[in-house]
Design a protein around this motif. Structure first.
Motif, PDB file in Angstrom:
ATOM      1  N   GLU A  57      25.133  29.542 -25.863  1.00  0.00           N
ATOM      2  CA  GLU A  57      26.247  28.601 -25.980  1.00  0.00           C
ATOM      3  C   GLU A  57      27.412  29.246 -26.718  1.00  0.00           C
ATOM      4  OE1 GLU A  57      25.655  26.096 -24.001  1.00  0.00           O
ATOM      5  OE2 GLU A  57      23.747  27.187 -23.901  1.00  0.00           O
ATOM      6  N   LEU A  58      27.102  30.064 -27.709  1.00  0.00           N
ATOM      7  CA  LEU A  58      28.168  30.790 -28.409  1.00  0.00           C
ATOM      8  C   LEU A  58      28.821  31.801 -27.487  1.00  0.00           C
ATOM      9  CD1 LEU A  58      26.512  31.384 -31.901  1.00  0.00           C
ATOM     10  CD2 LEU A  58      27.602  29.336 -30.974  1.00  0.00           C
ATOM     11  N   ASP A  59      28.026  32.420 -26.631  1.00  0.00           N
ATOM     12  CA  ASP A  59      28.587  33.345 -25.637  1.00  0.00           C
ATOM     13  C   ASP A  59      29.501  32.608 -24.662  1.00  0.00           C
ATOM     14  OD1 ASP A  59      27.118  35.349 -26.841  1.00  0.00           O
ATOM     15  OD2 ASP A  59      25.498  35.321 -25.341  1.00  0.00           O
ATOM     16  N   GLN A  60      29.086  31.398 -24.272  1.00  0.00           N
ATOM     17  CA  GLN A  60      29.910  30.591 -23.382  1.00  0.00           C
ATOM     18  C   GLN A  60      31.236  30.219 -24.051  1.00  0.00           C
ATOM     19  OE1 GLN A  60      29.464  29.752 -20.208  1.00  0.00           O
ATOM     20  NE2 GLN A  60      31.355  28.544 -20.142  1.00  0.00           N
ATOM     21  N   PHE A  61      31.172  29.860 -25.336  1.00  0.00           N
ATOM     22  CA  PHE A  61      32.384  29.541 -26.080  1.00  0.00           C
ATOM     23  C   PHE A  61      33.312  30.749 -26.122  1.00  0.00           C
ATOM     24  CE2 PHE A  61      34.600  29.451 -30.244  1.00  0.00           C
ATOM     25  CZ  PHE A  61      35.380  28.318 -30.055  1.00  0.00           C
ATOM     26  N   GLU A  62      32.750  31.945 -26.327  1.00  0.00           N
ATOM     27  CA  GLU A  62      33.571  33.153 -26.362  1.00  0.00           C
ATOM     28  C   GLU A  62      34.229  33.404 -25.008  1.00  0.00           C
ATOM     29  OE1 GLU A  62      33.336  37.912 -27.568  1.00  0.00           O
ATOM     30  OE2 GLU A  62      31.505  36.688 -27.542  1.00  0.00           O
ATOM     31  N   GLN A  63      33.492  33.156 -23.927  1.00  0.00           N
ATOM     32  CA  GLN A  63      34.067  33.337 -22.596  1.00  0.00           C
ATOM     33  C   GLN A  63      35.237  32.387 -22.367  1.00  0.00           C
ATOM     34  OE1 GLN A  63      31.023  32.952 -19.618  1.00  0.00           O
ATOM     35  NE2 GLN A  63      29.852  34.712 -20.344  1.00  0.00           N
ATOM     36  N   GLU A  64      35.103  31.170 -22.881  1.00  0.00           N
ATOM     37  CA  GLU A  64      36.141  30.153 -22.656  1.00  0.00           C
ATOM     38  C   GLU A  64      37.362  30.352 -23.546  1.00  0.00           C
ATOM     39  OE1 GLU A  64      34.517  26.243 -23.058  1.00  0.00           O
ATOM     40  OE2 GLU A  64      32.958  26.554 -21.532  1.00  0.00           O
ATOM     41  N   THR A  65      37.145  30.861 -24.761  1.00  0.00           N
ATOM     42  CA  THR A  65      38.243  30.902 -25.738  1.00  0.00           C
ATOM     43  C   THR A  65      38.630  32.297 -26.205  1.00  0.00           C
ATOM     44  OG1 THR A  65      36.727  30.725 -27.619  1.00  0.00           O
ATOM     45  CG2 THR A  65      37.508  28.651 -26.624  1.00  0.00           C
ATOM     46  N   GLY A  66      37.768  33.269 -25.980  1.00  0.00           N
ATOM     47  CA  GLY A  66      38.005  34.595 -26.530  1.00  0.00           C
ATOM     48  C   GLY A  66      37.626  34.724 -27.989  1.00  0.00           C
ATOM     49  N   ILE A  67      37.043  33.688 -28.568  1.00  0.00           N
ATOM     50  CA  ILE A  67      36.667  33.700 -29.990  1.00  0.00           C
ATOM     51  C   ILE A  67      35.177  34.008 -30.111  1.00  0.00           C
ATOM     52  CG2 ILE A  67      36.516  32.332 -32.108  1.00  0.00           C
ATOM     53  CD1 ILE A  67      38.819  30.602 -30.986  1.00  0.00           C
ATOM     54  N   LYS A  68      34.859  35.080 -30.818  1.00  0.00           N
ATOM     55  CA  LYS A  68      33.462  35.465 -31.027  1.00  0.00           C
ATOM     56  C   LYS A  68      32.917  34.745 -32.250  1.00  0.00           C
ATOM     57  CE  LYS A  68      30.422  39.467 -31.672  1.00  0.00           C
ATOM     58  NZ  LYS A  68      29.555  39.088 -30.547  1.00  0.00           N
ATOM     59  N   VAL A  69      31.714  34.202 -32.120  1.00  0.00           N
ATOM     60  CA  VAL A  69      31.080  33.484 -33.218  1.00  0.00           C
ATOM     61  C   VAL A  69      29.891  34.291 -33.733  1.00  0.00           C
ATOM     62  CG1 VAL A  69      29.936  31.358 -33.938  1.00  0.00           C
ATOM     63  CG2 VAL A  69      31.776  31.265 -32.241  1.00  0.00           C
ATOM     64  N   LYS A  70      29.944  34.636 -35.010  1.00  0.00           N
ATOM     65  CA  LYS A  70      28.839  35.332 -35.661  1.00  0.00           C
ATOM     66  C   LYS A  70      27.865  34.286 -36.189  1.00  0.00           C
ATOM     67  CE  LYS A  70      27.754  38.458 -39.493  1.00  0.00           C
ATOM     68  NZ  LYS A  70      28.310  39.201 -40.660  1.00  0.00           N
ATOM     69  N   LEU A  71      26.645  34.291 -35.667  1.00  0.00           N
ATOM     70  CA  LEU A  71      25.653  33.258 -35.970  1.00  0.00           C
ATOM     71  C   LEU A  71      24.665  33.715 -37.041  1.00  0.00           C
ATOM     72  CD1 LEU A  71      24.057  30.593 -35.269  1.00  0.00           C
ATOM     73  CD2 LEU A  71      22.846  31.970 -33.542  1.00  0.00           C
ATOM     74  N   GLU A  72      24.392  32.837 -37.990  1.00  0.00           N
ATOM     75  CA  GLU A  72      23.255  33.002 -38.888  1.00  0.00           C
ATOM     76  C   GLU A  72      22.515  31.677 -38.957  1.00  0.00           C
ATOM     77  OE1 GLU A  72      21.948  34.317 -43.425  1.00  0.00           O
ATOM     78  OE2 GLU A  72      24.076  34.289 -42.884  1.00  0.00           O
ATOM     79  N   VAL A  73      21.234  31.688 -38.628  1.00  0.00           N
ATOM     80  CA  VAL A  73      20.398  30.496 -38.757  1.00  0.00           C
ATOM     81  C   VAL A  73      19.697  30.581 -40.105  1.00  0.00           C
ATOM     82  CG1 VAL A  73      18.570  29.095 -37.760  1.00  0.00           C
ATOM     83  CG2 VAL A  73      20.062  30.435 -36.249  1.00  0.00           C
ATOM     84  N   ILE A  74      19.875  29.558 -40.931  1.00  0.00           N
ATOM     85  CA  ILE A  74      19.393  29.600 -42.317  1.00  0.00           C
ATOM     86  C   ILE A  74      18.222  28.643 -42.492  1.00  0.00           C
ATOM     87  CG2 ILE A  74      20.037  29.263 -44.733  1.00  0.00           C
ATOM     88  CD1 ILE A  74      22.890  29.916 -43.972  1.00  0.00           C
ATOM     89  N   PRO A  75      17.118  29.100 -43.072  1.00  0.00           N
ATOM     90  CA  PRO A  75      15.980  28.201 -43.322  1.00  0.00           C
ATOM     91  C   PRO A  75      16.388  27.059 -44.242  1.00  0.00           C
ATOM     92  CG  PRO A  75      15.371  30.500 -43.690  1.00  0.00           C
ATOM     93  CD  PRO A  75      16.859  30.474 -43.546  1.00  0.00           C
ATOM     94  N   TRP A  76      15.750  25.914 -44.053  1.00  0.00           N
ATOM     95  CA  TRP A  76      16.062  24.760 -44.895  1.00  0.00           C
ATOM     96  C   TRP A  76      15.748  25.024 -46.363  1.00  0.00           C
ATOM     97  CZ3 TRP A  76      18.869  20.624 -43.787  1.00  0.00           C
ATOM     98  CH2 TRP A  76      19.135  20.360 -42.443  1.00  0.00           C
ATOM     99  N   SER A  77      14.785  25.877 -46.627  1.00  0.00           N
ATOM    100  CA  SER A  77      14.435  26.164 -48.019  1.00  0.00           C
ATOM    101  C   SER A  77      15.554  26.879 -48.764  1.00  0.00           C
ATOM    102  CB  SER A  77      13.158  27.008 -48.077  1.00  0.00           C
ATOM    103  OG  SER A  77      13.311  28.182 -47.305  1.00  0.00           O
ATOM    104  N   ASP A  78      16.489  27.484 -48.033  1.00  0.00           N
ATOM    105  CA  ASP A  78      17.587  28.238 -48.649  1.00  0.00           C
ATOM    106  C   ASP A  78      18.950  27.587 -48.462  1.00  0.00           C
ATOM    107  OD1 ASP A  78      15.689  30.206 -49.221  1.00  0.00           O
ATOM    108  OD2 ASP A  78      16.118  31.333 -47.393  1.00  0.00           O
TER     109      ASP A  78
END
Length: 434
Positions: A57-78
């Protein structure tokens, strides 16, 4: 919303965070107009599962807007500690997910972008969102600090084969029935119901609901901490007694904080679990949909409803923007993308949650019986956790008290009304004075 942060550092971090009036944007400060950083919550069975769901989905957003999204998934404990540290250090993302119960606490730091009329217009309008979901986006009367992304509520999930083998004819709907079923299930190395005893937020969710059922709350009407009322003490003791006296929870659950109770359920080690929309996790553990059933979370007697018949907190995930992002236009475009009908349908289907966006809720995928339980609970028998600035501190100190009481129960130490009250009194003393 779901889960927690480390209790040891929580008090220090919170004391810093709530003196802050704004945040800096370390990563966001380095962002170019074509870059965003995004902290996502762990919604799936693992961080890797979330990356597999989100990255396309982030890749799709980049295709549509040219904006790259750097993703980090964070555990709930942190997660909450990471967010609170970002509000004081200036090293934060542009866009982030937050548990909806934290909205008022994080709003009070001044770190998050208010969603005023202009910002709502930029993401497609406020009226696209369900009113109940908007109710957990910040203090009443102020512009929301976030917008809803995923909606959830607690329900009781049960293992059909284990129930059949134990001779249990129907799933329980009251706490007495939960106890009776749990005792029939708790034998031969298997247990009645799973808990996450070291998961601070989950602890809060459960005892908050039980307090409602005992006619109590953890805050007074004017927002003052009230942890030691008879109803609050009885609620905490009832929850701990599932392990301490009813003995339908495995002692090892006192150490659970990372969805281990869901794994036990999927592996036929536990017959029941109270959770928010876990179907995706069950599937990832190899459990077929026909192997489990779901009913509304239990009440003392009768049917779920309001006040003493409350059976869930209003759960969910919100999406927020750090106020000092260097890419505000891109951040708002990303929020608009993630809350679009198309993305809402795709993401909430993937996670087994309910869209808080009206248009997406109409999709046939969300008429599934298991999701109908969630929708009905949110509509009629769920209560929002207090939207007070001290809510996240409440999660830390009371959640830790519950964790310590589970540790006592697991070790065979007696858990009495007096010991519960003493833990809650200590927790209340750690809250800021008003």
């Amino acid at each position: 919303m779901r889960r927690i942060r480390a209790a040891v550092t929580g008090a220090v971090t919170l004391s810093l965070a709530f003196t802050a009036t704004a945040c800096g944007g370390g990563e966001s400060g380095q962002a170019t107009p074509k870059t965003l950083t995004y902290w996502a919550t762990n919604q799936g069975s693992s961080l890797e599962v979330d990356k597999k769901v989100l990255q396309p989905e982030l890749d799709q957003f980049e295709q549509e807007t040219g904006i790259k999204v750097k993703l980090e998934v964070i555990p709930w404990s942190d997660l909450l500690n990471r967010i609170l540290t970002a509000t004081t250090s200036g090293q934060g993302p542009d866009v982030l997910n937050i548990g909806n119960t934290w909205s008022a606490s994080l709003q009070s730091t001044g770190a998050l972008l208010p969603f005023d009329a202009k910002n709502f217009e930029a993401i497609g309008g406020k009226d696209r969102f369900v009113d109940s979901a908007l109710g957990s986006t910040g203090v009443t009367g102020k512009d929301p600090a976030a917008v809803p992304l995923y909606s959830m509520a607690y329900a009781l999930y049960y293992n059909k084969q284990m129930f059949k083998d134990a001779g249990i004819a129907k799933p329980p709907t009251t706490w007495d029935e939960v106890t009776a079923a749990g005792k029939k299930l708790s034998k031969d190395g298997k247990w009645g119901i799973g808990v996450e005893g070291s998961n601070l937020s989950n602890n809060i969710h459960q005892v908050f609901v039980l307090a409602k059922q005992h006619g109590a709350d953890f805050f007074t009407a004017d927002g003052k901490a009230d942890f030691t009322s008879d109803g609050a003490v009885a609620a905490v003791k009832q929850y701990i007694d599932l392990m301490a006296t009813q003995k339908i929870v495995a002692p090892g659950n006192a150490e659970y904080a990372q969805n281990q109770s869901l794994s036990d359920f999927a592996k036929d080690k536990t017959g029941m679990v109270l959770w928010q929309t876990p179907s995706q996790t069950f599937a990832s553990q190899g459990m077929a949909p026909e192997e489990w059933g779901v009913v509304p979370a239990p009440v003392p007697a009768g049917k779920p409803g309001q006040d003493k018949q409350t059976n869930s907190m209003v759960a969910g995930i919100n999406m927020a923007v750090f106020k000092n992002t260097k890419n505000l236009d891109g951040a708002l475009k990303f929020v608009k993308f993630m809350t679009s009908d198309e993305e809402q349908i795709l993401l909430n289907k993937a996670y087994g949650s309910v869209p808080p966006v009206k248009g997406a809720q109409k999709d046939p995928a969300f008429s599934d019986p298991s999701l109908t339980v969630i929708r009905d609970t949110l509509a009629g028998s769920a209560a929002a956790l207090p939207q007070v600035p001290e809510e996240s501190q409440f999660e830390t100190v009371v959640g830790t008290a519950v964790k310590e009481l589970f540790a006592d129960a697991a070790a065979g130490r007696p858990v009495t009304t007096e010991s519960v009250r003493a833990k809650l009194e200590k927790a209340q003393q750690q809250m800021p004075k008003k």
